[in-house]
Design an enzyme around this catalytic site. Structure first.
Site, PDB file in Angstrom:
ATOM      1  N   ASN A   1      40.178 125.194  48.951  1.00 65.41           N
ATOM      2  CA  ASN A   1      41.077 125.087  50.105  1.00 65.41           C
ATOM      3  C   ASN A   1      40.613 126.067  51.173  1.00 65.41           C
ATOM      4  O   ASN A   1      40.528 127.267  50.925  1.00 65.41           O
ATOM      5  CB  ASN A   1      42.511 125.372  49.698  1.00 65.41           C
ATOM      6  CG  ASN A   1      42.993 124.393  48.650  1.00 65.41           C
ATOM      7  OD1 ASN A   1      42.728 123.190  48.739  1.00 65.41           O
ATOM      8  ND2 ASN A   1      43.661 124.877  47.629  1.00 65.41           N
ATOM      9  N   ARG A   5      41.916 127.219  53.905  1.00 62.03           N
ATOM     10  CA  ARG A   5      42.990 127.707  54.772  1.00 62.03           C
ATOM     11  C   ARG A   5      43.701 128.874  54.089  1.00 62.03           C
ATOM     12  O   ARG A   5      43.465 129.143  52.919  1.00 62.03           O
ATOM     13  CB  ARG A   5      44.011 126.584  54.984  1.00 62.03           C
ATOM     14  CG  ARG A   5      44.589 126.117  53.645  1.00 62.03           C
ATOM     15  CD  ARG A   5      45.730 125.126  53.764  1.00 62.03           C
ATOM     16  NE  ARG A   5      46.381 124.908  52.482  1.00 62.03           N
ATOM     17  CZ  ARG A   5      45.958 124.081  51.543  1.00 62.03           C
ATOM     18  NH1 ARG A   5      44.853 123.377  51.722  1.00 62.03           N
ATOM     19  NH2 ARG A   5      46.603 123.966  50.396  1.00 62.03           N
ATOM     20  N   HIS A  27      47.198 125.176  36.380  1.00 62.57           N
ATOM     21  CA  HIS A  27      46.567 125.119  37.704  1.00 62.57           C
ATOM     22  C   HIS A  27      46.417 126.569  38.175  1.00 62.57           C
ATOM     23  O   HIS A  27      47.411 127.216  38.494  1.00 62.57           O
ATOM     24  CB  HIS A  27      47.453 124.304  38.659  1.00 62.57           C
ATOM     25  CG  HIS A  27      46.973 124.273  40.075  1.00 62.57           C
ATOM     26  ND1 HIS A  27      46.891 123.121  40.815  1.00 62.57           N
ATOM     27  CD2 HIS A  27      46.537 125.250  40.893  1.00 62.57           C
ATOM     28  CE1 HIS A  27      46.436 123.400  42.016  1.00 62.57           C
ATOM     29  NE2 HIS A  27      46.218 124.697  42.085  1.00 62.57           N
ATOM     30  N   GLU A  71      36.756 111.642  37.313  1.00 60.08           N
ATOM     31  CA  GLU A  71      36.574 112.830  36.470  1.00 60.08           C
ATOM     32  C   GLU A  71      37.236 112.559  35.131  1.00 60.08           C
ATOM     33  O   GLU A  71      38.228 111.815  35.062  1.00 60.08           O
ATOM     34  CB  GLU A  71      37.265 114.048  37.100  1.00 60.08           C
ATOM     35  CG  GLU A  71      36.448 114.752  38.162  1.00 60.08           C
ATOM     36  CD  GLU A  71      37.200 115.890  38.834  1.00 60.08           C
ATOM     37  OE1 GLU A  71      36.612 116.534  39.709  1.00 60.08           O
ATOM     38  OE2 GLU A  71      38.375 116.124  38.478  1.00 60.08           O
ATOM     39  N   LYS A  79      40.083 109.731  41.766  1.00 57.85           N
ATOM     40  CA  LYS A  79      40.487 110.532  42.928  1.00 57.85           C
ATOM     41  C   LYS A  79      39.850 110.021  44.211  1.00 57.85           C
ATOM     42  O   LYS A  79      38.741 109.505  44.188  1.00 57.85           O
ATOM     43  CB  LYS A  79      40.063 111.995  42.723  1.00 57.85           C
ATOM     44  CG  LYS A  79      40.721 112.692  41.548  1.00 57.85           C
ATOM     45  CD  LYS A  79      40.284 114.144  41.455  1.00 57.85           C
ATOM     46  CE  LYS A  79      41.027 114.859  40.324  1.00 57.85           C
ATOM     47  NZ  LYS A  79      40.665 116.285  40.249  1.00 57.85           N
ATOM     48  N   ARG A 103      59.691 128.715  46.380  1.00 62.29           N
ATOM     49  CA  ARG A 103      59.853 128.046  47.678  1.00 62.29           C
ATOM     50  C   ARG A 103      61.268 127.501  47.792  1.00 62.29           C
ATOM     51  O   ARG A 103      61.702 126.706  46.948  1.00 62.29           O
ATOM     52  CB  ARG A 103      58.854 126.887  47.798  1.00 62.29           C
ATOM     53  CG  ARG A 103      57.409 127.332  47.641  1.00 62.29           C
ATOM     54  CD  ARG A 103      56.477 126.165  47.854  1.00 62.29           C
ATOM     55  NE  ARG A 103      55.093 126.553  47.640  1.00 62.29           N
ATOM     56  CZ  ARG A 103      54.048 125.842  48.027  1.00 62.29           C
ATOM     57  NH1 ARG A 103      54.247 124.685  48.668  1.00 62.29           N
ATOM     58  NH2 ARG A 103      52.817 126.238  47.798  1.00 62.29           N
TER      59      ARG A 103
HETATM   60  C1  MV4 Z   1      42.856 116.982  37.712  1.00 65.80           C
HETATM   61  C2  MV4 Z   1      43.770 117.091  36.638  1.00 65.80           C
HETATM   62  C3  MV4 Z   1      43.282 116.867  35.364  1.00 65.80           C
HETATM   63  N1  MV4 Z   1      41.984 116.552  35.176  1.00 65.80           N
HETATM   64  N2  MV4 Z   1      41.587 116.660  37.469  1.00 65.80           N
HETATM   65  C4  MV4 Z   1      46.011 117.418  41.250  1.00 65.80           C
HETATM   66  C5  MV4 Z   1      45.800 117.745  42.695  1.00 65.80           C
HETATM   67  C6  MV4 Z   1      44.377 118.120  42.847  1.00 65.80           C
HETATM   68  N3  MV4 Z   1      44.248 119.325  43.595  1.00 65.80           N
HETATM   69  C7  MV4 Z   1      43.812 118.238  41.481  1.00 65.80           C
HETATM   70  N4  MV4 Z   1      44.806 117.717  40.585  1.00 65.80           N
HETATM   71  C8  MV4 Z   1      44.519 117.518  39.272  1.00 65.80           C
HETATM   72  N5  MV4 Z   1      43.228 117.194  38.974  1.00 65.80           N
HETATM   73  C9  MV4 Z   1      41.157 116.456  36.228  1.00 65.80           C
HETATM   74  N6  MV4 Z   1      39.871 116.132  36.016  1.00 65.80           N
HETATM   75  C10 MV4 Z   1      45.077 117.428  36.933  1.00 65.80           C
HETATM   76  C11 MV4 Z   1      45.463 117.634  38.239  1.00 65.80           C
HETATM   77  C12 MV4 Z   1      46.814 118.005  38.470  1.00 65.80           C
HETATM   78  C13 MV4 Z   1      47.860 117.117  38.182  1.00 65.80           C
HETATM   79  C14 MV4 Z   1      47.643 115.810  37.758  1.00 65.80           C
HETATM   80  C15 MV4 Z   1      48.713 114.952  37.493  1.00 65.80           C
HETATM   81  C16 MV4 Z   1      50.016 115.411  37.652  1.00 65.80           C
HETATM   82  C17 MV4 Z   1      50.261 116.685  38.080  1.00 65.80           C
HETATM   83  C18 MV4 Z   1      49.185 117.556  38.358  1.00 65.80           C
HETATM   84  C19 MV4 Z   1      49.439 118.855  38.815  1.00 65.80           C
HETATM   85  C20 MV4 Z   1      48.407 119.691  39.095  1.00 65.80           C
HETATM   86  C21 MV4 Z   1      47.085 119.261  38.905  1.00 65.80           C
END
Ligand code: MV4
Length: 444
Positions: free
Chosen positions: A289, A291, A207, A199, A157, A337
């Site tokens: 976040n 906001r 989520h 990570e 990331k 949305r």
């Molecule tokens: C992750 C994850 C899995 N493992 N981190 C995506 C946006 C950001 N706000 C955090 N995100 C993610 N972080 C770890 N360690 C999965 C996501 C994730 C995601 C990843 C790939 C494809 C779609 C996703 C949708 C929501 C969150």
């Protein structure tokens, strides 16, 4: 209380903020670009100032122009909404320097939470659960060694990321280096910064985000969660509260973690703590976040609060009038949305003129939008043109209302995702609440 708020945004959130101010007896100033002369927010505010040409960089993203408009109109506060300048700590700083109330958290907190590796560190120290991962890393070889320690799969990331930019998943060391370099290149292009962190990649989570409110006197409460798992390309599509997979016991543990996270940075205002939630109930802090979010209405409906008014009261120095025990979640709310886009053409944006419009209503139906018959959706900004929010006593009732309302909606002249939303919400797994962040991808 603040007396005159300049709304540094456009579209439905600008209209949402103008309405809240009007109900509170606060004067409003809209700012608009040359593409938004006929926009609803421009027409609804008490005053409107044109701040520049259509491209956002020369209007809604221009700090100088927005500060000038604030000074000229004598507004004493700015509400940034979401997107645009809402998470720009330099803008919050500039407001402070100019003696303008920024309706949001303090600039230092925005800066700290904007640096995701630092946020991870802060949360680890505060005792908030965080996924196993690394500190900041810049070099692919060094990162590969860290990845091996963490254990594959790993997610790479960008430290200034969010929204999926500069993010890659590596399933083994053979592909790690190329994934890292691609993610870092994207980070440099998007954020002018090559700071990365790693990570362990959590597979098939939901989520989940917790809404919090914090006043200037150290009082922090949470308003329950939103399940935002239904998303595509990191764009959320459907959000709901509560999450069917969260028991009252888990809710209070996650809520306490969210409050702890906010207290760890002396947060003020409305904020969101993002978690990943595994099927077995393990949860991990992802980011904060700083906001108001697009999906805030689902929380408003289950709690009965008005989050924009709460933001304004907190920024005006008032105390939170509720304790955690006063917050009761009632019924079930779902938001979807509505975008000007064509799902049959890879969701390509479809700006244009709305020739005919019929929006649904009735008990438990809310529309937050800034469209009208004859309105031209400009091509310069986000394609989201409306939000449909429903509330029922049960999730089943809310889903039924959502589909009934989607079925009634008529938007002619442009392509929208309404039929697509109708289809998804008819899916058996969706109806059972049985989905994770891979749901839309799985549908194909
Ligand atoms: C992750 C994850 C899995 N493992 N981190 C995506 C946006 C950001 N706000 C955090 N995100 C993610 N972080 C770890 N360690 C999965 C996501 C994730 C995601 C990843 C790939 C494809 C779609 C996703 C949708 C929501 C969150």
């Amino acid at each position: 209380m603040v007396k005159k708020v300049l709304v540094a945004n456009r579209g439905e959130i600008a209209v949402r903020i103008i309405r809240a101010c009007r109900e509170m007896g606060i004067q409003t100033v809209a700012v608009y670009s040359e593409a938004d002369k006929e926009a609803l927010h421009t027409q609804l505010a008490d005053e409107a100032v044109c701040i520049g040409p259509a491209p956002a960089a020369e209007s809604y993203l221009s700090m100088e122009r927005i500060i000038s408009a604030t000074m000229i109109t004598g507004a004493d506060a700015v509400h940034p909404g979401f997107g645009f300048l809402s998470e720009n700590y330099r803008f919050a700083q500039l407001c402070e320097t100019c003696g303008i109330v920024f309706i949001g958290p303090r600039a230092e907190v925005m800066q700290k939470m904007g640096q995701k590796a630092e946020a991870r560190r802060t949360m680890t120290e505060a005792g908030v659960p965080v996924v196993p991962g690394s500190q900041e890393v810049y070099d692919a070889k060094e990162a590969a060694a860290l990845a091996k320690e963490i254990g594959y799969p790993v997610i790479i990331k960008a430290a200034l990321g969010g929204g999926g930019k500069g993010m890659r998943v590596a399933y083994g060391q053979e592909e790690f280096e190329s994934c890292f370099l691609t993610a870092q290149k994207e980070a440099r292009a998007s954020f002018a910064d090559n700071t990365m962190y790693l990570e362990h990649f959590v597979e098939h989570p939901k989520h989940i985000e917790f809404q919090i409110l914090a006043d200037r006197y150290g009082n922090v409460i949470h308003l329950g969660e939103r399940d935002c798992s239904i998303q595509r390309n990191h764009q959320k599509m459907i959000e709901e509260s509560p999450c069917v997979a969260i028991s009252p016991e888990l809710r209070s543990r996650m809520g306490e973690a969210a409050v702890k996270a906010a207290k760890a940075v002396s947060y003020t205002g409305a904020g969101t703590i993002e978690f990943l939630l595994e099927k077995n109930g393990s949860f991990y802090f992802m980011e904060m976040n700083t906001r108001i979010q697009v999906e805030h209405p689902v929380t408003e409906w289950v709690t009965g609060l008005d989050l924009i008014k709460e933001q304004i009261r907190i920024a005006s120095g008032l105390r939170l009038p509720y304790a955690q025990e006063d917050i009761r979640l009632k019924g079930h709310a779902i938001e979807c949305r509505i975008n000007a886009e064509n799902p049959k053409q890879k969701f390509r944006p479809c700006p244009g003129t709305i020739t005919d419009l019929y929006l649904p209503g009735g008990q438990g139906i809310r529309i937050d939008a800034a469209i009208y018959s004859g309105y031209t959706v400009p091509p310069y900004y986000d394609p989201m043109i409306a939000k449909l929010i429903v509330h029922g006593d049960t999730r089943g009732e809310a889903v039924a209302k959502l589909r009934s309302a989607l079925g009634e909606t008529i938007i002619e002249g442009i392509d929208t995702n309404i039929d697509y939303l109708y289809e998804i919400t008819g899916n058996e797994s969706y109806r059972q609440g049985n989905f994770d962040i891979g749901f839309i991808e799985m549908l194909g």
